[in-house]
Design a protein around this motif. Structure first.
Motif, PDB file in Angstrom:
ATOM      1  N   LYS A 192      -9.995 -21.718  25.402  1.00  0.00           N
ATOM      2  CA  LYS A 192      -9.913 -20.259  25.207  1.00  0.00           C
ATOM      3  C   LYS A 192     -11.027 -19.685  26.035  1.00  0.00           C
ATOM      4  O   LYS A 192     -10.748 -18.580  26.472  1.00  0.00           O
ATOM      5  N   PHE A 204      -1.073 -25.324  26.885  1.00  0.00           N
ATOM      6  CA  PHE A 204      -2.066 -24.469  25.975  1.00  0.00           C
ATOM      7  C   PHE A 204      -1.397 -23.096  26.119  1.00  0.00           C
ATOM      8  O   PHE A 204      -1.596 -22.245  25.200  1.00  0.00           O
ATOM      9  N   GLU A 229      -1.808 -16.172  16.900  1.00  0.00           N
ATOM     10  CA  GLU A 229      -1.318 -17.418  16.508  1.00  0.00           C
ATOM     11  C   GLU A 229      -0.482 -17.406  15.105  1.00  0.00           C
ATOM     12  O   GLU A 229       0.580 -18.154  15.118  1.00  0.00           O
ATOM     13  N   THR A 230      -1.052 -16.449  14.271  1.00  0.00           N
ATOM     14  CA  THR A 230      -0.544 -16.451  12.856  1.00  0.00           C
ATOM     15  C   THR A 230       1.069 -16.025  13.343  1.00  0.00           C
ATOM     16  O   THR A 230       1.809 -16.639  12.505  1.00  0.00           O
ATOM     17  N   LYS A 261       3.224 -18.911  14.316  1.00  0.00           N
ATOM     18  CA  LYS A 261       3.383 -19.905  13.213  1.00  0.00           C
ATOM     19  C   LYS A 261       4.433 -19.172  12.181  1.00  0.00           C
ATOM     20  O   LYS A 261       5.398 -19.967  12.019  1.00  0.00           O
ATOM     21  N   THR A 262       4.485 -18.189  12.072  1.00  0.00           N
ATOM     22  CA  THR A 262       5.312 -17.460  11.074  1.00  0.00           C
ATOM     23  C   THR A 262       6.807 -17.522  11.590  1.00  0.00           C
ATOM     24  O   THR A 262       7.569 -17.933  10.970  1.00  0.00           O
ATOM     25  N   ARG A 263       7.025 -17.150  12.754  1.00  0.00           N
ATOM     26  CA  ARG A 263       8.206 -17.233  13.487  1.00  0.00           C
ATOM     27  C   ARG A 263       8.902 -18.523  13.698  1.00  0.00           C
ATOM     28  O   ARG A 263       9.936 -18.895  13.433  1.00  0.00           O
ATOM     29  N   LEU A 264       7.906 -19.605  14.033  1.00  0.00           N
ATOM     30  CA  LEU A 264       8.316 -20.700  14.197  1.00  0.00           C
ATOM     31  C   LEU A 264       8.799 -21.603  13.107  1.00  0.00           C
ATOM     32  O   LEU A 264       9.915 -22.326  12.905  1.00  0.00           O
ATOM     33  N   GLU A 265       8.038 -20.998  11.926  1.00  0.00           N
ATOM     34  CA  GLU A 265       8.400 -21.596  10.511  1.00  0.00           C
ATOM     35  C   GLU A 265       9.766 -21.249  10.060  1.00  0.00           C
ATOM     36  O   GLU A 265      10.785 -21.966   9.892  1.00  0.00           O
ATOM     37  N   ALA A 266       9.908 -19.798  10.297  1.00  0.00           N
ATOM     38  CA  ALA A 266      11.128 -19.431   9.961  1.00  0.00           C
ATOM     39  C   ALA A 266      12.382 -19.763  10.893  1.00  0.00           C
ATOM     40  O   ALA A 266      13.385 -20.186  10.422  1.00  0.00           O
TER      41      ALA A 266
END
Lengths: 357, 317
Positions: A40, A227, A335-336, A339-344
């Motif tokens: 970062k 990264f 990042e959230t 994650k949300t979109r990948l999960e969906a």
């Protein structure tokens, strides 16, 4: 030029630093610094000294340069390409010099690659006393390192989601990279590659006959540097998906796939879209034909060639009935949200593949 | 009777429903998150509990969704922690099995979900732009001196909606001020804003998507009849707004909790237990991950945020 000790450095992209290190230490006979891993901090540092609206790969490069300069690198390099990237070297050079750093800059965009004289003169920036014979000798080994890295990473991409003991692939590959750092010659590489290929193949898998495959496409930097895509391949694998990716140095630098891609993409893109966007289109077509359950396009925010590819990808998605998810990354991506979109995405492709448990 | 609790904790509002095994809603609540998800959930649970007084129901499984799903999932011992896209799709297809398109505009985000034969086949979620969301509408309502609840009704009275630049909130706002100053009527401007939100939505996340009827419109903004009408005009189909549309995420995740077949004892007493979170920056490498630790009373029960094992925090259990 006096004979100061040259410490050359390329910004990070994937794990290719090991190949560059070999080329510079054994070919150009200068020291090579593998810059500290991207963190970062690298991105924050790079963003601070970059124009706000430049694409995020520039910021990563900038961060890498700054971290490397602090550690004593004094010969920086930048590649060129079919987009704004051609100006990046010049701009990196200017900004860093304005900041007061002392270093040499080897900008590949400034080289006329058809003229041996131009190549020779520009190579002298790296080492005025270089031996062409040594470079020629080191080049094939360098290419073999690249090929090995790509072969291993491709194998991992297809299998890591199914390893029985978490982290085995990661650990084995890291061990391999560590050994690469002190590579002596081509023979040594062959031996290492053989040993570790065996080790990778010996890792216990629990892989079903039919897996959910996902095609991974996007701009040259973002798709290759984990990264910068928030380790998306790893995240996809965690869901138990098999990740397919064509883009790497082997396919572009060695096999020159990008030259064929314009032809492959022809039905959807008549003209050259710039940078590697035609590859993006061609790869999407191939993945759709190969039975991938979905495709993910990653790109840096504001990457014009990839933006141009997006409506084309939507046509491909419609014609092949395959969902295509787009991600745009900047230095401040949440990042959230990813994650949300990948999960969906996973829920969606899993349901579509009729594997609903 | 067995009950299933679904909680959807968004950035602006927190929604909760309790359903029975036939998917009937036994209790429902909608309240503001006010930047305090654990506090909001406590209030939510109290409200649901009081609605269920006298009903013979025993909550056997909890599902959570929304941006604070993980935190609240830990707090309530959820059996399902699901993203809001899937939750909305499951909830909607349960009530409208033939739905093909879901428009959803919430406080801070907006989504489109395309469904074929009951399966999600495509979706998009806005990333960088707030122009097509509820918080933009509410800030503009405030500027115009009307309450956001009346916004839609006022919009319907307009005969000639004003054109408002829709691309970006910043431009929209300055355009709105300009149109007001040169004498456009308030109801026309309000109707124009509703149109602008829809134009922005269709041009951004709706771009390139196959929008087929039946269309269901959800999220807080679906309560705005002005926006609903603007959608119908622009897509040329009827747009269905469900009475419980704003609860669909919570409903969906309750259905998922039921379907999971897993049961885990839950008591509304959770609302009386103290949950604390503590954030700190890991200093073990230059990544400086922000690590969140969740405590129940004084016991550390979970943590997340670390990118590598160096930052892993060991929990007591």
């Amino acid at each position: 030029m006096t004979h100061r000790e040259v410490v050359a450095c390329f910004p990070h992209i994937a794990n290719y630093a090991y190949a560059f290190k070999y080329l510079f230490e054994n070919g150009f006979e200068v020291k090579y610094m593998i810059p500290p891993p991207i963190t970062k901090n690298t991105l924050e540092l790079g963003s601070k000294y970059s124009p706000d609206y430049v694409c995020v790969p520039f910021k990563y490069c900038m961060g890498c340069y700054l971290e490397a300069l602090e550690l004593g690198a004094n010969c920086l390099m930048q590649i060129y390409g079919g987009c704004r990237l051609n100006y990046y070297g010049e701009l990196n050079d200017c900004i860093l010099h304005d900041m007061g750093y002392k270093f040499e800059f080897f900008d590949m965009a400034a080289v006329d690659w058809h003229s041996p004289k131009s190549i020779f003169e520009n190579f002298r920036i790296i080492n005025p006393d270089m031996s062409i014979a040594k470079i020629v000798k080191a080049a094939p080994v360098t290419l073999n390192i690249i090929k090995t890295l790509d072969k291993f990473e491709d194998f991992i991409r297809h299998n890591v989601g199914f390893e029985v003991n978490d982290g085995e692939f990661d650990k084995t590959y890291k061990d391999f990279l560590k050994e690469l750092e002190s590579l002596s010659d081509g023979k040594h590489l062959k031996k290492l590659a053989k040993t570790y290929w065996k080790k990778l193949n010996a890792i216990k898998l629990n892989k079903p006959a039919k897996t959910i495959k996902v095609g991974f496409i996007g701009d040259y930097y973002t798709v290759q540097e984990p990264f910068s895509n928030y380790f998306m391949e790893k995240e996809l694998a965690k869901f138990g998906m098999e990740v397919c990716r064509e883009m790497n140095l082997t396919s572009t630098l060695i096999n020159k796939e990008h030259r064929k891609s314009q032809k492959k993409a022809k039905k959807y893109a008549k003209y050259n879209l710039g940078a590697t966007a035609n590859c993006t289109v061609a790869e999407a077509i191939e993945f759709a034909k190969a039975g991938c359950a979905g495709i993910i396009q990653v790109k840096s925010f504001g990457c014009t060639p990839e933006i141009d590819a997006m409506p084309i990808l939507q046509n491909i998605g419609r014609d092949f009935n395959i969902p295509i998810l787009h991600f745009s990354f900047d230095s401040q991506t949440s990042e959230t949200g990813i994650k949300t979109r990948l999960e969906a995405f996973y829920d969606m492709v899993e349901a579509r593949s009729g594997k609903d448990k | 009777m067995k009950g299933y609790l679904g909680i959807d904790i968004g950035s602006i509002s927190t929604k909760g429903v309790v359903i029975d095994s036939e998917n009937n809603i036994l209790a429902k609540e909608y309240l503001w998150t006010e930047g305090d998800p654990t506090g909001a959930v406590k209030r939510l649970l109290k409200a649901l509990e009081s609605q269920l007084k006298g009903v013979d129901v025993n909550v056997v499984a909890v599902g959570t969704t929304g941006s604070a799903r993980k935190l609240i999932g830990v707090m309530t011992g959820a059996v399902v922690v699901k993203n809001e896209i899937t939750a909305h799709a499951i909830g909607t297809t349960t009530i409208h099995p033939d739905v093909n398109t879901i428009f959803e505009i919430g406080g801070q985000d907006s989504k489109i979900i395309i469904i074929e034969n009951g399966f999600v086949v495509d979706y998009a979620m806005n990333t960088l732009c707030a122009a097509g969301t509820g918080s933009f509408l509410s800030s503009q309502a405030h500027r115009l001196g009307v309450s956001v609840e009346d916004f839609g009704e006022i919009a319907l009275t307009s005969k000639k909606p004003t054109n408002i630049a829709a691309r970006c909130t910043v431009f929209a706002e300055s355009d709105l001020v300009h149109k007001a100053q040169i004498g456009h009527k308030k109801e026309d401007i309000i109707a124009g804003l509703c149109k602008a939100v829809v134009t922005n939505y269709l041009n951004n996340i709706g771009k390139g998507k196959k929008i087929n009827a039946p269309i269901v419109f959800q999220g807080g903004v679906s309560k705005n009849v002005g926006v609903k009408k603007a959608f119908e005009e622009q897509v040329g189909h009827e747009v269905i707004v469900d009475e419980n549309g704003h609860l669909m995420g919570a409903f969906g995740v309750a259905v998922l909790a039921k379907r999971s077949g897993k049961e885990r004892a839950f008591s509304f007493n959770v609302a009386d237990i103290e949950f604390r979170t503590r954030g700190f920056e890991c200093g073990k490498c230059a990544n400086h991950c922000e690590i969140i630790c969740v405590y129940k009373e004084d016991e550390l029960i979970d943590s997340w945020g670390n990118k590598c094992d160096n930052g892993a925090v060991r929990t007591a259990r």
